[in-house]
Every structure is written in C-alpha cells, then in structure tokens.
Motif scaffolding. Structure first.
Motif, PDB file in Angstrom:
ATOM      1  N   VAL A 111     -15.661 -14.095  -5.362  1.00 49.13           N
ATOM      2  CA  VAL A 111     -17.030 -13.611  -5.587  1.00 49.13           C
ATOM      3  C   VAL A 111     -17.687 -13.106  -4.301  1.00 49.13           C
ATOM      4  O   VAL A 111     -18.657 -12.357  -4.369  1.00 49.13           O
ATOM      5  CB  VAL A 111     -17.930 -14.664  -6.273  1.00 49.13           C
ATOM      6  N   ARG A 112     -17.145 -13.490  -3.137  1.00 50.04           N
ATOM      7  CA  ARG A 112     -17.702 -13.030  -1.867  1.00 50.04           C
ATOM      8  C   ARG A 112     -16.924 -11.849  -1.277  1.00 50.04           C
ATOM      9  O   ARG A 112     -17.380 -11.204  -0.346  1.00 50.04           O
ATOM     10  CB  ARG A 112     -17.718 -14.172  -0.867  1.00 50.04           C
ATOM     11  N   ALA A 113     -15.759 -11.596  -1.817  1.00 52.71           N
ATOM     12  CA  ALA A 113     -14.876 -10.565  -1.258  1.00 52.71           C
ATOM     13  C   ALA A 113     -15.332  -9.164  -1.651  1.00 52.71           C
ATOM     14  O   ALA A 113     -15.890  -8.954  -2.726  1.00 52.71           O
ATOM     15  CB  ALA A 113     -13.446 -10.800  -1.732  1.00 52.71           C
ATOM     16  N   VAL A 114     -15.064  -8.232  -0.762  1.00 53.20           N
ATOM     17  CA  VAL A 114     -15.372  -6.824  -0.991  1.00 53.20           C
ATOM     18  C   VAL A 114     -14.143  -6.008  -0.595  1.00 53.20           C
ATOM     19  O   VAL A 114     -13.566  -6.242   0.465  1.00 53.20           O
ATOM     20  CB  VAL A 114     -16.574  -6.372  -0.138  1.00 53.20           C
ATOM     21  N   VAL A 115     -13.743  -5.087  -1.437  1.00 52.41           N
ATOM     22  CA  VAL A 115     -12.630  -4.201  -1.112  1.00 52.41           C
ATOM     23  C   VAL A 115     -13.169  -3.025  -0.303  1.00 52.41           C
ATOM     24  O   VAL A 115     -14.167  -2.408  -0.678  1.00 52.41           O
ATOM     25  CB  VAL A 115     -11.933  -3.691  -2.390  1.00 52.41           C
ATOM     26  N   VAL A 116     -12.514  -2.745   0.817  1.00 51.41           N
ATOM     27  CA  VAL A 116     -12.888  -1.618   1.670  1.00 51.41           C
ATOM     28  C   VAL A 116     -11.687  -0.689   1.756  1.00 51.41           C
ATOM     29  O   VAL A 116     -10.595  -1.124   2.134  1.00 51.41           O
ATOM     30  CB  VAL A 116     -13.268  -2.110   3.097  1.00 51.41           C
ATOM     31  N   ASN A 117     -11.876   0.551   1.389  1.00 48.73           N
ATOM     32  CA  ASN A 117     -10.816   1.554   1.481  1.00 48.73           C
ATOM     33  C   ASN A 117     -11.115   2.457   2.666  1.00 48.73           C
ATOM     34  O   ASN A 117     -12.211   3.009   2.769  1.00 48.73           O
ATOM     35  CB  ASN A 117     -10.738   2.384   0.201  1.00 48.73           C
ATOM     36  N   LEU A 118     -10.143   2.602   3.546  1.00 48.15           N
ATOM     37  CA  LEU A 118     -10.320   3.423   4.737  1.00 48.15           C
ATOM     38  C   LEU A 118      -9.314   4.561   4.747  1.00 48.15           C
ATOM     39  O   LEU A 118      -8.193   4.410   4.254  1.00 48.15           O
ATOM     40  CB  LEU A 118     -10.128   2.574   5.998  1.00 48.15           C
ATOM     41  N   GLU A 119      -9.718   5.652   5.322  1.00 57.90           N
ATOM     42  CA  GLU A 119      -8.830   6.784   5.549  1.00 57.90           C
ATOM     43  C   GLU A 119      -8.240   6.662   6.950  1.00 57.90           C
ATOM     44  O   GLU A 119      -8.787   5.959   7.807  1.00 57.90           O
ATOM     45  CB  GLU A 119      -9.598   8.101   5.422  1.00 57.90           C
ATOM     46  N   ASP A 120      -7.153   7.353   7.193  1.00 56.96           N
ATOM     47  CA  ASP A 120      -6.520   7.358   8.505  1.00 56.96           C
ATOM     48  C   ASP A 120      -7.547   7.745   9.570  1.00 56.96           C
ATOM     49  O   ASP A 120      -8.248   8.741   9.428  1.00 56.96           O
ATOM     50  CB  ASP A 120      -5.350   8.345   8.512  1.00 56.96           C
ATOM     51  N   GLY A 121      -7.674   6.915  10.596  1.00 57.43           N
ATOM     52  CA  GLY A 121      -8.606   7.179  11.688  1.00 57.43           C
ATOM     53  C   GLY A 121      -9.983   6.554  11.522  1.00 57.43           C
ATOM     54  O   GLY A 121     -10.783   6.570  12.452  1.00 57.43           O
ATOM     55  N   ASP A 122     -10.301   6.014  10.345  1.00 60.33           N
ATOM     56  CA  ASP A 122     -11.599   5.365  10.133  1.00 60.33           C
ATOM     57  C   ASP A 122     -11.682   4.079  10.942  1.00 60.33           C
ATOM     58  O   ASP A 122     -10.678   3.400  11.163  1.00 60.33           O
ATOM     59  CB  ASP A 122     -11.813   5.015   8.657  1.00 60.33           C
TER      60      ASP A 122
ATOM     61  N   TYR B  35     -10.841  -9.917   7.642  1.00 61.69           N
ATOM     62  CA  TYR B  35     -10.256  -8.873   6.814  1.00 61.69           C
ATOM     63  C   TYR B  35      -8.826  -9.236   6.458  1.00 61.69           C
ATOM     64  O   TYR B  35      -8.073  -9.690   7.301  1.00 61.69           O
ATOM     65  CB  TYR B  35     -10.286  -7.527   7.549  1.00 61.69           C
ATOM     66  N   LEU B  36      -8.474  -9.014   5.212  1.00 68.34           N
ATOM     67  CA  LEU B  36      -7.120  -9.193   4.716  1.00 68.34           C
ATOM     68  C   LEU B  36      -6.604  -7.806   4.358  1.00 68.34           C
ATOM     69  O   LEU B  36      -7.117  -7.171   3.442  1.00 68.34           O
ATOM     70  CB  LEU B  36      -7.119 -10.103   3.485  1.00 68.34           C
ATOM     71  N   VAL B  37      -5.644  -7.317   5.107  1.00 73.37           N
ATOM     72  CA  VAL B  37      -5.120  -5.966   4.900  1.00 73.37           C
ATOM     73  C   VAL B  37      -4.135  -5.992   3.737  1.00 73.37           C
ATOM     74  O   VAL B  37      -3.123  -6.683   3.789  1.00 73.37           O
ATOM     75  CB  VAL B  37      -4.444  -5.440   6.186  1.00 73.37           C
ATOM     76  N   GLN B  38      -4.441  -5.240   2.685  1.00 75.56           N
ATOM     77  CA  GLN B  38      -3.579  -5.201   1.502  1.00 75.56           C
ATOM     78  C   GLN B  38      -2.433  -4.233   1.690  1.00 75.56           C
ATOM     79  O   GLN B  38      -1.332  -4.466   1.210  1.00 75.56           O
ATOM     80  CB  GLN B  38      -4.385  -4.804   0.269  1.00 75.56           C
ATOM     81  N   SER B  39      -2.675  -3.134   2.352  1.00 74.95           N
ATOM     82  CA  SER B  39      -1.620  -2.164   2.611  1.00 74.95           C
ATOM     83  C   SER B  39      -1.991  -1.328   3.824  1.00 74.95           C
ATOM     84  O   SER B  39      -3.165  -1.227   4.182  1.00 74.95           O
ATOM     85  CB  SER B  39      -1.391  -1.257   1.394  1.00 74.95           C
ATOM     86  N   GLY B  40      -0.990  -0.785   4.452  1.00 74.29           N
ATOM     87  CA  GLY B  40      -1.229   0.024   5.643  1.00 74.29           C
ATOM     88  C   GLY B  40      -1.215  -0.833   6.891  1.00 74.29           C
ATOM     89  O   GLY B  40      -0.661  -1.927   6.911  1.00 74.29           O
ATOM     90  N   GLN B  41      -1.858  -0.327   7.916  1.00 77.55           N
ATOM     91  CA  GLN B  41      -1.890  -1.057   9.184  1.00 77.55           C
ATOM     92  C   GLN B  41      -3.210  -0.814   9.893  1.00 77.55           C
ATOM     93  O   GLN B  41      -3.897   0.160   9.611  1.00 77.55           O
ATOM     94  CB  GLN B  41      -0.725  -0.636  10.067  1.00 77.55           C
TER      95      GLN B  41
END
Length: 66
Positions: free
Chosen positions: A29-40, A53-59
């Motif tokens: 209930v406290r978590a928020v998904v953040v989607n970033l583009e390359d370089g953000d 932050y918990l990285v789901q995919s990428g680096q």
C-alpha cells in the motif's frame, strides 16, 4: 497500489521474502511503481534518504559528483 506482477516481484525479493502476508500488504500500500527511460535521474546526490528502490528490471548507474 501495486498490480499482481509487481507484488510477486516484491514478495520474492531477498529483502521481503520472509515477511508475513500482513507485513507485505503494508509494503504494497506504500509502494509506488516508477518507470524511467534511459538517462532519466531517479534521485540526486543531495536528496534526503526518505525512500528505497527495488529495481524490477534494467540497471541503475550510481555516481558521485565532486
């Protein structure tokens, strides 16, 4: 609120896998998904440490500015 895929990734992560269902729900209930583009930028060096932050995919590239 997180979707089922995000909840599954959180609950299976090393950090959270031993939490009870009630404690996991508190995380969800406290978590928020953040989607970033390359370089953000996710955060800056001087930002207060109020989140993690918990990285789901990428680096993530970390660096320190002098």
């Amino acid at each position: 609120m997180l979707d089922e895929e995000a909840k599954s990734k959180v609950s299976s992560s090393m950090l959270f896998r031993r939490l009870s269902a009630d404690h996991l729900e508190q995380v969800y209930v406290r978590a928020v998904v953040v989607n970033l583009e390359d370089g953000d930028m996710l955060f800056n060096q001087q930002d207060p440490a109020k989140r993690f932050y918990l990285v789901q995919s990428g680096q993530i590239k970390l660096f320190s500015m002098s």
